[in-house]
Scaffold this active site. Structure first.
Site, PDB file in Angstrom:
ATOM      1  N   LYS A 269      11.383   8.335  -8.913  1.00 46.02           N
ATOM      2  CA  LYS A 269      12.719   8.603  -9.254  1.00 46.02           C
ATOM      3  C   LYS A 269      13.424   7.344  -8.611  1.00 46.02           C
ATOM      4  CE  LYS A 269      13.054  13.498 -10.710  1.00 46.02           C
ATOM      5  NZ  LYS A 269      13.299  12.965 -12.184  1.00 46.02           N
ATOM      6  N   ARG A 343       6.720  20.466 -17.294  1.00 46.91           N
ATOM      7  CA  ARG A 343       5.913  20.936 -18.347  1.00 46.91           C
ATOM      8  C   ARG A 343       4.290  21.042 -17.950  1.00 46.91           C
ATOM      9  NH1 ARG A 343       7.972  15.927 -22.033  1.00 46.91           N
ATOM     10  NH2 ARG A 343       9.594  16.034 -20.507  1.00 46.91           N
TER      11      ARG A 343
HETATM   12  N1  BES Z   1      13.211  17.566 -12.612  1.00 41.16           N
HETATM   13  C1  BES Z   1      13.589  16.467 -13.765  1.00 41.16           C
HETATM   14  C2  BES Z   1      14.556  16.957 -14.494  1.00 41.16           C
HETATM   15  C3  BES Z   1      15.883  17.190 -13.900  1.00 41.16           C
HETATM   16  C4  BES Z   1      16.674  15.899 -14.104  1.00 41.16           C
HETATM   17  C5  BES Z   1      16.461  18.207 -13.606  1.00 41.16           C
HETATM   18  C6  BES Z   1      18.088  16.069 -13.443  1.00 41.16           C
HETATM   19  C7  BES Z   1      17.736  18.348 -12.757  1.00 41.16           C
HETATM   20  C8  BES Z   1      18.464  17.322 -12.754  1.00 41.16           C
HETATM   21  C9  BES Z   1      12.063  16.476 -14.674  1.00 41.16           C
HETATM   22  O1  BES Z   1      11.060  16.783 -13.789  1.00 41.16           O
HETATM   23  C10 BES Z   1      11.978  14.932 -14.874  1.00 41.16           C
HETATM   24  O2  BES Z   1      11.923  14.290 -14.002  1.00 41.16           O
HETATM   25  N2  BES Z   1      12.136  14.836 -16.404  1.00 41.16           N
HETATM   26  C11 BES Z   1      12.065  13.682 -16.899  1.00 41.16           C
HETATM   27  C12 BES Z   1      11.037  13.680 -17.905  1.00 41.16           C
HETATM   28  C13 BES Z   1      10.940  12.268 -18.523  1.00 41.16           C
HETATM   29  C14 BES Z   1       9.833  11.588 -17.569  1.00 41.16           C
HETATM   30  C15 BES Z   1       9.889  12.424 -19.819  1.00 41.16           C
HETATM   31  C16 BES Z   1      13.462  13.283 -17.359  1.00 41.16           C
HETATM   32  O3  BES Z   1      14.242  14.074 -17.576  1.00 41.16           O
HETATM   33  O4  BES Z   1      13.764  12.101 -17.158  1.00 41.16           O
HETATM   34 ZN    ZN Z   2      10.288  14.946 -12.748  1.00 42.81          ZN
END
Ligand code: BES
Ligand code: ZN
Ligand code: ZN
Length: 489
Positions: A269, A343
């Site tokens: 991230k 997921r």
């Molecule tokens: N934990 C994150 C989602 C999240 C974002 C939770 C902001 C709380 C606040 C999740 O694991 C994630 O990173 N999802 C990605 C998915 C994508 C790579 C398909 C996302 O939402 O960008």
């Molecule tokens: Zn994630």
């Protein structure tokens, strides 16, 4: 902590009395309270408008050191949440003034569009939820929670509804527990530590507890869960909690995403998006706290909690984009993006629960996608379900508890987005649009025909700003919602 009492305000000496005031209707029955409201409304600065407040000291009519009046706004707009908010703000004010005891003048229910138990419960919830301070890691300037919160009603009302106090306190204590876990920093809740914390509390409440450790997960072929854990120095686990009731007809499974920190993995991230990722176990916290609460209240439904716990980190051992893993269900998954890790752990936990326990209903909670926050903002969760009744009981429960849930679609043709050239499915959708939907569709491929609902709580699980009855950080979203839902299934 919470008490429903009847006292004579002209005789009993109390420290602080909070009075909710409606802008355009007299909602109280006690003549002493009516008199104080009348006096307040004569002031230019107080009209009973929402969140207006005025405090009197040492009034002649009432033996209270201070009387805090708090506006609710117009009669037509007053609902449970208005009352929770009023109670929460009053408690916060008292905590900041270093007080220990507070009384609420409960409005006469026949003057409101709510039943007496609804009025009492809403005020008690707002008060109890606001009386939680996360300050474990602060050495000084500590605040003190209130010791006693009393609710002033007529004596027959006190007798009839006294039993509600313990129930409200127990459910809200569950919300506090989830908040504590979410606010705990990731270095203090590594998968091993978080697992131990859940296990020790669950055992205390006499839930049946089982932990699958790394070796057992390997042996049982939890390939997707293990893939996420691979980059971390901490060992993953799957915690199974069972609340069993003799004679209960239904078994409900609650599955919670337990990523103790989500760095994104090798798809690291960037910028601020990693900052609050200690919250990525909020689904696990809500599921575990709900089971503990159900055990305390002896809730009349069999409940299985399945909580996969991992940390998502980059390292030489981490999974790579392009890797293909075999999930517990047998399907192969191409890792299109290591940040779509939630997921992966959920499908293995859910497939295991279905195979081993065959629940009649399954609900998973997860901080799954940023896309769900884009769609619904940070105060409303997305609900995805293959079962209209289950979806309906979740959204209806959310209306009651004000943990708002909005049903979202699971369109079959969007499954196209999850196609992989090399494996059965990809964890990364081919379009950046509809990310919350494609994530839910990915999960749906692993639930067979079990009636199931997925609640994406990425928005409401963690709020940087404090709100009416919650401090900054973890909100405990889901505990009251699930407890309410369990009464409807
Ligand atoms: N934990 C994150 C989602 C999240 C974002 C939770 C902001 C709380 C606040 C999740 O694991 C994630 O990173 N999802 C990605 C998915 C994508 C790579 C398909 C996302 O939402 O960008
Ligand atoms: Zn994630
Ligand atoms: Zn995540």
């Amino acid at each position: 902590m919470l008490h429903l009492k009847s006292v004579n305000l002209e005789k009993q000496q109390i420290e602080t009395l909070a009075i909710p005031v409606c802008e355009d209707k007299d909602i109280h029955a006690d003549p002493a309270i009516k008199a104080v409201i009348k006096k307040a409304l004569e002031l230019a600065e107080f009209n009973g408008k929402k969140d207006e407040a005025v405090t009197f000291y040492d009034l002649p009519q009432i033996k209270a050191r201070r009387v805090m009046l708090h506006g609710l706004g117009k009669f037509k707009t007053i609902d449970r949440e208005t009352l929770r908010a009023m109670a929460g703000k009053s408690v916060e004010k008292c905590i900041n003034s270093e007080l220990a005891n507070l009384w609420f003048a409960v409005p006469a229910a026949d003057q409101l569009d709510l039943g007496p138990s609804e009025v009492i419960v809403a005020l008690q919830e707002g008060a109890y939820l606001a009386n939680h301070i996360f300050q474990k890691y602060k050495g000084e300037n500590n605040k003190k929670a209130l010791k006693q919160i009393n609710f002033l009603v007529e004596s027959q009302v006190a007798r009839k509804y006294r039993h509600l106090c313990a129930k409200v306190a127990t459910v809200c204590e569950g919300t506090h527990l989830a908040r504590e876990w979410v606010n705990t920093p990731s270095n203090e809740k590594t998968p091993e530590k978080f697992t131990r914390a859940i296990v020790s509390l669950a055992q205390k409440e006499r839930l049946k507890v089982q932990v699958l450790n790394e070796a057992q997960l390997k042996q049982k072929k939890f390939g997707a869960l293990l893939a996420v854990a691979a980059g971390s120095l901490s060992k993953p686990s799957l915690v199974i909690l069972e609340h069993k009731v003799p004679g209960a007809k239904k078994t409900v499974a609650l599955v919670g995403k337990g990523v103790t920190f989500d760095s994104g993995g090798l798809n690291l991230k960037t910028g601020g998006s990693m900052a609050d990722m200690k919250c990525d176990m909020s689904g696990a916290a809500a599921a575990a706290a709900t089971l503990i609460t159900a055990a305390r209240l002896k809730t009349n439904v069999n409940i299985i909690g399945a909580i996969p716990i991992v940390e998502n980190m980059p390292s030489g051992q981490a999974i790579r984009p392009g890797d293909i893993v075999r999930s517990f269900a047998g399907k192969t998954v191409e890792i299109g993006n290591t940040d779509a890790e939630g997921r992966l752990i959920l499908i293995d936990a859910m497939a295991y629960v279905i195979k081993r326990y065959k629940p009649q209903l399954m609900v998973d909670l997860a901080t799954l996608t940023g896309a769900c926050m884009v769609a619904l903002g940070d105060k409303i969760a997305g609900v995805f379900s293959n079962d209209d009744d289950l979806a309906g009981s979740i959204t209806a429960a959310g209306e009651i508890t004000h943990e708002r849930c909005w049903r979202m679609p699971l369109p079959d043709d969007y499954k196209e987005l999850l196609k992989s050239d090399f494996a059965d499915i990809s964890n990364m959708p081919s379009s950046r649009y509809g990310g919350a939907v494609s994530a839910a569709l990915f999960l749906s491929e692993f639930v067979d025909d079990t009636p199931w609902a997925h609640i994406d709580i990425a928005g409401p699980a963690y709020l940087k700003k404090k709100s009416n009855y919650c401090g900054p950080g973890g909100t405990g979203f889901g505990v009251r919602l699930l407890m309410e839902m369990l009464e409807r299934v």
